[in-house]
Structure formats: C-alpha cells, structure tokens
Scaffold this motif. Sequence first.
Motif, short mmCIF file in Angstrom:
data_model
loop_
_atom_site.label_atom_id
_atom_site.label_comp_id
_atom_site.label_asym_id
_atom_site.label_seq_id
_atom_site.Cartn_x
_atom_site.Cartn_y
_atom_site.Cartn_z
N PHE A 14 -11.49 7.96 15.71
CA PHE A 14 -10.58 6.80 15.71
C PHE A 14 -9.50 6.92 14.64
O PHE A 14 -8.51 6.18 14.67
CB PHE A 14 -11.36 5.48 15.55
N CYS A 15 -9.66 7.82 13.69
CA CYS A 15 -8.64 7.97 12.63
C CYS A 15 -7.32 8.52 13.19
O CYS A 15 -6.26 8.29 12.60
CB CYS A 15 -9.14 8.89 11.52
N ASP A 16 -7.40 9.22 14.34
CA ASP A 16 -6.17 9.80 14.91
C ASP A 16 -5.12 8.72 15.17
O ASP A 16 -3.93 8.97 15.12
CB ASP A 16 -6.48 10.51 16.24
N GLU A 17 -5.59 7.51 15.48
CA GLU A 17 -4.64 6.45 15.82
C GLU A 17 -4.37 5.49 14.66
O GLU A 17 -3.70 4.48 14.82
CB GLU A 17 -5.18 5.64 17.01
N CYS A 18 -4.88 5.81 13.49
CA CYS A 18 -4.74 4.90 12.35
C CYS A 18 -3.32 4.98 11.78
O CYS A 18 -2.83 6.05 11.45
CB CYS A 18 -5.75 5.26 11.27
N LYS A 19 -2.68 3.82 11.65
CA LYS A 19 -1.31 3.81 11.11
C LYS A 19 -1.32 3.60 9.60
O LYS A 19 -0.39 3.97 8.91
CB LYS A 19 -0.50 2.70 11.77
N ALA A 30 -5.46 3.30 5.16
CA ALA A 30 -5.73 2.46 3.98
C ALA A 30 -6.95 2.92 3.19
O ALA A 30 -7.11 2.54 2.03
CB ALA A 30 -5.92 1.00 4.42
N CYS A 31 -7.82 3.72 3.81
CA CYS A 31 -9.05 4.10 3.11
C CYS A 31 -8.75 4.91 1.84
O CYS A 31 -9.51 4.84 0.88
CB CYS A 31 -9.96 4.88 4.05
N GLY A 32 -7.67 5.67 1.84
CA GLY A 32 -7.35 6.49 0.66
C GLY A 32 -7.16 5.62 -0.57
O GLY A 32 -7.75 5.86 -1.62
S1 SF4 Z 1 -8.44 3.57 7.23
FE1 SF4 Z 1 -9.21 5.67 7.00
S2 SF4 Z 1 -11.26 5.70 7.94
FE2 SF4 Z 1 -10.23 3.84 8.63
S3 SF4 Z 1 -9.30 4.41 10.58
FE3 SF4 Z 1 -7.73 4.73 8.98
S4 SF4 Z 1 -7.91 6.88 8.39
FE4 SF4 Z 1 -9.80 6.32 9.51
#
Ligand code: SF4
Length: 235
Positions: A216-221, A224-226
């Motif tokens: 699911f990270c492929d579609e993450c805009k 924010a986890c970083g």
């Molecule tokens: S915030 Fe990080 S872990 Fe969550 S979907 Fe985005 S890239 Fe993946």
Amino acid sequence: MNGITHFELEGARPGREEVLSAQGLPEPSALPERLRALLDDAFEEFDTHAEPRAIAGDVSLADLEDVLDGFDGPVGETVIGQIYPRAEAFALYVATLGIPLAERIREMFATNDLGRGWMLDAVASSGADRLSYLLSTRFEDELGRNGHPLSRVLPYSPGYCGWTVRGQKNLFARLRPEAIGVTLNDSCLMTPIKSVSGVLVAGPGEIHRFRPDFDFCDECKTRACGARMASVLRR
Ligand code: SF4
C-alpha cells in the motif's frame, strides 16, 4: 489514560506553521495578504466553535488483539500489526473538535464561502491531529511517572498504513465514544468530521521503526511515517 478529557482551547489550537505546511503553503511570513487574512479568520472561527474533547481507555495486549481482529488480510502485513507485538502498553482513543465547528465548515461550503471554508477545514484538520499528539504526550508522561521513563508513544489510526477504516467498528464497540458525541456511520466514517481515532502504542523508541515497503505504500502521497519515526527517536 482512562476517561473523558476536555482540552483547553489554547493547547488544542494548532500552530500556524503546522496548518500551512500540511497544506503545502509557504510559512506565515511569506504568505500572500489574502491568504493571511483567511488564516486569521479561520483561527477566530476555530476559537469560537471548537469544543475539543477525547475519550481514552487503557487496553491489554489481548484486548488490543480483539480490536484488531477482523482485518481483511493478515494483520502482520500492516504497520500496526508489525509494531504492536513489540510494545509495552496501549490505550484506545477517540478525540473530536465537536459538532459546532463541523457545522460551521459545512455552512461555509453550503453558502459558497469556499475560501473561508477551505482554510477553516485546514485549521480544523491540523487541530484534530493535534489532539492525537496531546493524548500521546499525556500517555507518555503518565508512563514516565509510573516507572517507564523511556517509553515513547505514537498514535496509530484506522484508515492509515494498512489498517482499514472498518477497523473503527471494533474500536468504537469497546470504547463507546458516543459519550463525547462521536458516532460511526455505515461507511465507518466518524461524525462529527474533524474527529480522530486510534490506539496509542507505547514502548522504547525503536519499536516504532519499520521499513515502509508495504504494497500500500506505493500509493502513499504523504510518506508521513518518516517524520513520525524521526520525531519519536528525537525525544
Ligand atoms: S505513511 Fe509510510 S507506512 Fe504509511 S502508507 Fe505512507 S509510506 Fe507506507
């Protein structure tokens, strides 16, 4: 972390930089005059209408696993599924900015007052996120006073990072946030808008680290986890 909290407006109000950065806008000093006026107005509206409150409750590992039960796929293939087995303590929470603010945003859009509606919506979104932050720091302080000074807390929420919004059903069934006026509709969306829900997860800072390479990270805009991981390791 048990019970209902009514937050002081002063603490619940988001910072200007926070709001602008979340919207991809320049910092306050570089903001065009028209946007600055909209921002001032939105903060006034926020102060007039926001009623920030939360309900929270400590849960055991077994209780949390009950809440997480019902995933569409393997829970281990989500961020929360990888984090919680390494954690020491958990608290469920739902927080809201209340009905009058949601109603004010709705009114602005309904009367085509789009600029003001958009800016108030932006301030309220940052304000709702701030409630999760306030609860996290409170849980962290509480654990510190109870002999766990190195515990670091981050909120993890349904609707993000593999935990589907349907996860809110179990969470609501256990926490009963109707007591603070928050309900869930058939699509698992919260009313009023500008409400947040999730689990506060506590443990040494390292437990919150993971590699963001899920499908699911492929579609993450936002990625924010970083910033979240960096924030907890900085404390
Ligand atoms: S915030 Fe990080 S872990 Fe969550 S979907 Fe985005 S890239 Fe993946």
